[in-house]
Design an enzyme around this catalytic site. Structure first.
Site, PDB file in Angstrom:
ATOM      1  N   SER A 266       0.835  -1.206   0.000  1.00 35.55           N
ATOM      2  CA  SER A 266       0.000   0.000   0.000  1.00 35.55           C
ATOM      3  C   SER A 266       0.865   1.249   0.000  1.00 35.55           C
ATOM      4  CB  SER A 266      -0.883   0.012   1.244  1.00 35.55           C
ATOM      5  OG  SER A 266      -0.075   0.273   2.374  1.00 35.55           O
ATOM      6  N   LYS A 267       0.206   2.372  -0.233  1.00 33.93           N
ATOM      7  CA  LYS A 267       0.914   3.640  -0.224  1.00 33.93           C
ATOM      8  C   LYS A 267       1.547   3.877   1.141  1.00 33.93           C
ATOM      9  CE  LYS A 267      -0.233   8.542  -0.504  1.00 33.93           C
ATOM     10  NZ  LYS A 267       1.052   8.927   0.015  1.00 33.93           N
ATOM     11  N   ARG A 268       0.836   3.420   2.172  1.00 31.93           N
ATOM     12  CA  ARG A 268       1.377   3.616   3.527  1.00 31.93           C
ATOM     13  C   ARG A 268       2.708   2.875   3.726  1.00 31.93           C
ATOM     14  NH1 ARG A 268      -2.693   1.963   7.340  1.00 31.93           N
ATOM     15  NH2 ARG A 268      -4.212   2.792   5.871  1.00 31.93           N
ATOM     16  N   GLY A 270       4.869   2.338   1.435  1.00 30.96           N
ATOM     17  CA  GLY A 270       5.856   3.142   0.728  1.00 30.96           C
ATOM     18  C   GLY A 270       6.335   4.300   1.593  1.00 30.96           C
ATOM     19  N   ASP A 271       5.353   4.989   2.216  1.00 28.98           N
ATOM     20  CA  ASP A 271       5.720   6.134   3.064  1.00 28.98           C
ATOM     21  C   ASP A 271       6.559   5.667   4.246  1.00 28.98           C
ATOM     22  OD1 ASP A 271       4.215   7.616   1.362  1.00 28.98           O
ATOM     23  OD2 ASP A 271       2.442   7.714   2.646  1.00 28.98           O
TER      24      ASP A 271
END
Ligand code: GLU
Length: 512
Positions: A266-268, A270-271
């Site tokens: 998920s994008k999370r 990645g962050d």
């Protein structure tokens, strides 16, 4: 389906935001399959759900595919024999199929209000039953299966709101063959009577997707695993619409997983772990939030392509480096794995480093010039390429060749504190002065000469040159580590090296 059917595949994203890297991989596998079989790659924009439409998302999709070198043969901008390729522009085409299904008894009108639907769900939940509109619950709802023909007609004449639902049999196995997973069997008792046409006359994803795949003569549906649960319904739609003999082959790709391996990337993630999950940078048009992209983070398109290809597909040998042409040559659906593919940041870096090392310097020059400009470093192209060439061995990204190699352009303003503390002896400056003088007298300032000069100096002074290397490096560059020492000096050049050595002797006071 006859084996000679032309290969026509489609990538069918919904423009609801930036394209996730998993979606890019789906596009890639479709593209590789099409190219391998001299087929056609179609881009179809599935934008029937206008509430989720995000401006700019379609362009983003196009730009992402273009960046990675995937050409679209038929699509919204390219046109083609089955245009238009945006479902919102095809919306008038779908309803007739829903009505055809009603006529043949495979679908029905449902007039239930939102309140009635939620009451039904509550009732079923309270009875610990599956809260779905299905073959059993539909018998107590307001639809054309329970209401009299007259009542249905008068509701339709009145313009009462309705949806069209597919009518599934109570208990029937739906079997289909998936090119990656083999035979899949799902019983209709596990499925529900999905809405296929909405109150506003717009089709839902399922109807529009199946109708378009049929109309556009799609031969293979290659898509993410998240669509596997929808596949039995699609198979039934093909059957009920009388198209089963032209049904495409299905291939559901494994998920892209978090680096730890559990759950979808998920994008999370990645962050949290510091890598992009989108191909290009994306600015949310509503909030202005920026999500990082592989391109802007400094990855080369070739590296991203190569990395993505191997996330879920394994070539028959252990080859890891593939150009697009080689991928087209080697790609088969049989070698796509069933289980999810873990994203691996180290591997992503490894690929980028590999391409950085192997790309001709002239090809890297435009990007290097851009970085130099951002860092306000001025120099000739030839010099810039030499710096990149010397520095790239040690870094992952092109930009780091210049970020870490600023001293090729500017005198150091600081000297590595640890080296100064530990390696600067009372006699160090004296040696540096003497070496500066020896360098100044050189006619040829190349790596061999420099090495010979230092060796000679060491012998004359009976001192260990090894102990002077780090102070010399720090005096010239400020940094404790870097590219091969003599090559670095040669590139920086005689005048600058000599000046920096003398300046360092003035600036650095030895310890003890
Ligand atoms: N519109 C769907 C998506 O957003 C397409 C799924 C499919 O390929 O059938 O991914």
């Amino acid at each position: 389906m006859s084996e000679s059917r032309d290969v026509r595949v489609r990538f069918a994203p919904s423009p609801t935001g930036p394209l996730h890297i998993g979606g890019v991989r789906t596009a890639l596998y479709n593209y590789l399959y099409a190219k391998k079989h001299n087929g056609t790659m179609i881009l179809r924009i599935e934008d029937t759900d206008q509430t989720r439409f995000v401006p700019g998302a379609e362009d983003y999709i196009k730009n992402s595919l273009e960046w990675l070198g995937m050409e679209i043969h038929e699509g919204p901008k390219e046109g083609g024999p089955y245009a238009p390729y945006r479902q919102s522009e095809r919306k008038g085409m779908y309803a007739e199929y829903a009505y055809k299904l009603i006529e043949s008894g495979y679908a029905y009108y449902a007039f239930d209000t939102p309140d009635e639907l939620s009451e039904m769900r509550k009732r079923l939940e309270a009875g610990k039953m599956q809260a779905a509109y299905n073959s059993s619950s539909r018998t107590s709802m307001k639809n054309s299966l329970t209401l009299s023909e007259d009542e249905v007609q008068s509701r339709l004449d009145n313009g009462d709101p309705y949806v069209v639902r597919i009518k599934l049999p109570r208990k029937e196995d739906v079997r289909f063959h998936d090119e990656i997973r083999g035979w899949v069997v799902v019983n209709t008792s596990q499925m529900d009577d999905k809405v296929i046409l909405k109150g506003d006359g717009m089709p839902t994803y399922h109807l529009a997707n199946v109708v378009d795949d049929y109309v556009m003569k799609i031969s293979h549906v290659i898509r993410g695993e998240e669509w596997l649960p929808s596949a039995p319904l699609h198979v039934l739609l093909y059957r009920y619409l009388g198209w089963e003999n032209l049904m495409p082959k299905f291939a559901h790709l494994p998920l892209l997983l978090k680096p730890e391996g559990n759950g979808k990337l998920s994008k999370r993630d990645g962050d949290r772990l510091g890598f992009p999950v989108f191909p290009l940078e994306w600015t949310d048009p509503k909030t202005g939030d920026i999500s990082s992209g592989y391109r802007e983070s400094g990855y080369s398109a070739k590296a991203v392509l190569n990395m993505l290809a191997l996330l879920g597909w394994h070539p028959s040998d252990n080859q890891e480096i593939f150009s697009m042409d080689e991928l087209v040559e080697s790609f088969t659906l049989e070698k796509v794995s069933k289980s999810g593919a873990k994203f691996d940041l180290d591997k992503a870096h490894w690929f980028n480093h590999h391409y950085l090392m192997n790309q001709p310097l002239e090809e890297l020059l435009p990007a290097a010039k851009k970085v130099a400009e951002e860092l306000n470093l001025k120099c000739k192209d030839q010099y810039l390429m030499s710096v990149v060439s010397l520095m790239r061995e040690k870094v992952t990204f092109l930009k780091d060749t210049l970020r870490q190699g600023k001293y090729f352009f500017e005198d150091p303003t600081e000297y590595d504190e640890k080296v100064v503390r530990k390696k600067w002896k009372p006699e160090t400056n004296m040696h540096l002065e003497a070496i500066a003088l020896a360098f100044e007298n050189l006619d040829l300032f190349d790596a061999n000469q420099l090495e010979a000069t230092l060796q000679h100096y060491g012998e004359l002074q009976e001192t260990k040159i090894g102990q002077l290397m780090q102070p010399l490096r720090v005096a010239v560059s400020g940094a404790p580590m870097g590219p091969p020492f003599y090559n670095m000096l040669a590139l920086i050049g005689k005048e600058t090296v000599v000046r920096r050595l003398r300046t360092a002797c003035k600036n650095i006071v030895a310890n003890g």
